[in-house]
Design a protein around this motif. Structure first.
Motif, mmCIF file in Angstrom:
data_model
loop_
_atom_site.group_PDB
_atom_site.id
_atom_site.type_symbol
_atom_site.label_atom_id
_atom_site.label_comp_id
_atom_site.label_asym_id
_atom_site.label_seq_id
_atom_site.Cartn_x
_atom_site.Cartn_y
_atom_site.Cartn_z
ATOM 1 N N ARG A 102 6.178 5.474 4.150
ATOM 2 C CA ARG A 102 5.466 5.831 2.926
ATOM 3 C C ARG A 102 4.701 4.627 2.371
ATOM 4 O O ARG A 102 3.913 4.770 1.455
ATOM 5 N N HIS A 103 4.974 3.452 2.925
ATOM 6 C CA HIS A 103 4.367 2.229 2.408
ATOM 7 C C HIS A 103 3.972 1.300 3.536
ATOM 8 O O HIS A 103 4.540 1.352 4.623
ATOM 9 N N TYR A 104 3.006 0.448 3.253
ATOM 10 C CA TYR A 104 2.644 -0.614 4.166
ATOM 11 C C TYR A 104 2.621 -1.915 3.390
ATOM 12 O O TYR A 104 2.041 -1.980 2.309
ATOM 13 N N LEU A 110 9.872 -1.003 -5.312
ATOM 14 C CA LEU A 110 8.814 -1.985 -5.524
ATOM 15 C C LEU A 110 7.509 -1.310 -5.928
ATOM 16 O O LEU A 110 6.610 -1.957 -6.436
ATOM 17 N N CYS A 111 7.418 0.001 -5.668
ATOM 18 C CA CYS A 111 6.147 0.703 -5.794
ATOM 19 C C CYS A 111 6.047 1.397 -7.154
ATOM 20 O O CYS A 111 6.873 2.244 -7.482
ATOM 21 N N PRO A 112 5.038 1.056 -7.958
ATOM 22 C CA PRO A 112 4.911 1.692 -9.277
ATOM 23 C C PRO A 112 4.652 3.192 -9.176
ATOM 24 O O PRO A 112 5.089 3.946 -10.045
ATOM 25 N N PHE A 113 3.968 3.661 -8.119
ATOM 26 C CA PHE A 113 3.702 5.102 -7.993
ATOM 27 C C PHE A 113 4.998 5.859 -7.743
ATOM 28 O O PHE A 113 5.247 6.909 -8.332
ATOM 29 N N CYS A 114 5.850 5.334 -6.852
ATOM 30 C CA CYS A 114 7.110 6.005 -6.523
ATOM 31 C C CYS A 114 8.109 5.904 -7.673
ATOM 32 O O CYS A 114 8.780 6.868 -8.001
ATOM 33 N N SER A 115 8.211 4.729 -8.292
ATOM 34 C CA SER A 115 9.211 4.594 -9.343
ATOM 35 C C SER A 115 8.786 5.392 -10.575
ATOM 36 O O SER A 115 9.634 5.899 -11.307
ATOM 37 N N ILE A 169 0.848 -1.191 0.000
ATOM 38 C CA ILE A 169 0.000 0.000 0.000
ATOM 39 C C ILE A 169 0.883 1.240 0.000
ATOM 40 O O ILE A 169 1.853 1.327 0.759
ATOM 41 N N HIS A 170 0.579 2.167 -0.893
ATOM 42 C CA HIS A 170 1.322 3.428 -1.012
ATOM 43 C C HIS A 170 0.509 4.530 -0.332
ATOM 44 O O HIS A 170 -0.673 4.707 -0.622
ATOM 45 N N LEU A 171 1.149 5.266 0.579
ATOM 46 C CA LEU A 171 0.484 6.392 1.249
ATOM 47 C C LEU A 171 0.735 7.661 0.443
ATOM 48 O O LEU A 171 1.872 7.939 0.049
HETATM 49 ZN ZN LIG Z 1 5.060 4.358 -3.282
#
Ligand SMILES: [Zn+2]
Length: 93
Positions: free
Chosen positions: A18-20, A78-83, A8-10
């Motif tokens: 920032r993640h769970y 690992l996070c598509p939103f962050c990358s 989960i992305h916050l």
């Molecule tokens: Zn993220």
């Protein structure tokens, strides 16, 4: 039921998080619990702080895989939103 590991992305960081990362055998029910602020101390705090969050990614996997991902410190990768954001800042030659 096969187990699912989920990230989960916050939208805003909680403290420094920032993640769970969690795992479940019923993702829909689990996400619904999280929306109510249940199922995780961290997401309960996220709900109290009014921070929006999004399901970023899922993997088929068990608790061993979940522990392995939790040890992986570069959760942003690992996070598509962050990358996606990181790639957007990269300059093209
Ligand atoms: Zn993220």
């Amino acid at each position: 039921m096969p187990r699912i590991v989920y990230l989960i992305h916050l939208d805003r960081p909680l403290a420094h998080a920032r993640h769970y990362l969690g795992s479940t055998d019923d993702l829909e029910r689990r996400l619904h619990e999280h929306e109510q602020g249940n199922g995780s101390k961290m997401l309960a705090a996220v709900a109290r702080a009014g921070i929006p969050w999004r399901l970023a990614r899922t993997w088929p996997g068990d608790r061993a895989w979940e522990r392995r991902l939790k040890r992986y410190k570069k959760s942003k990768r690992l996070c598509p939103f962050c990358s996606a954001g990181a790639h957007g800042r990269m300059q093209k030659p």
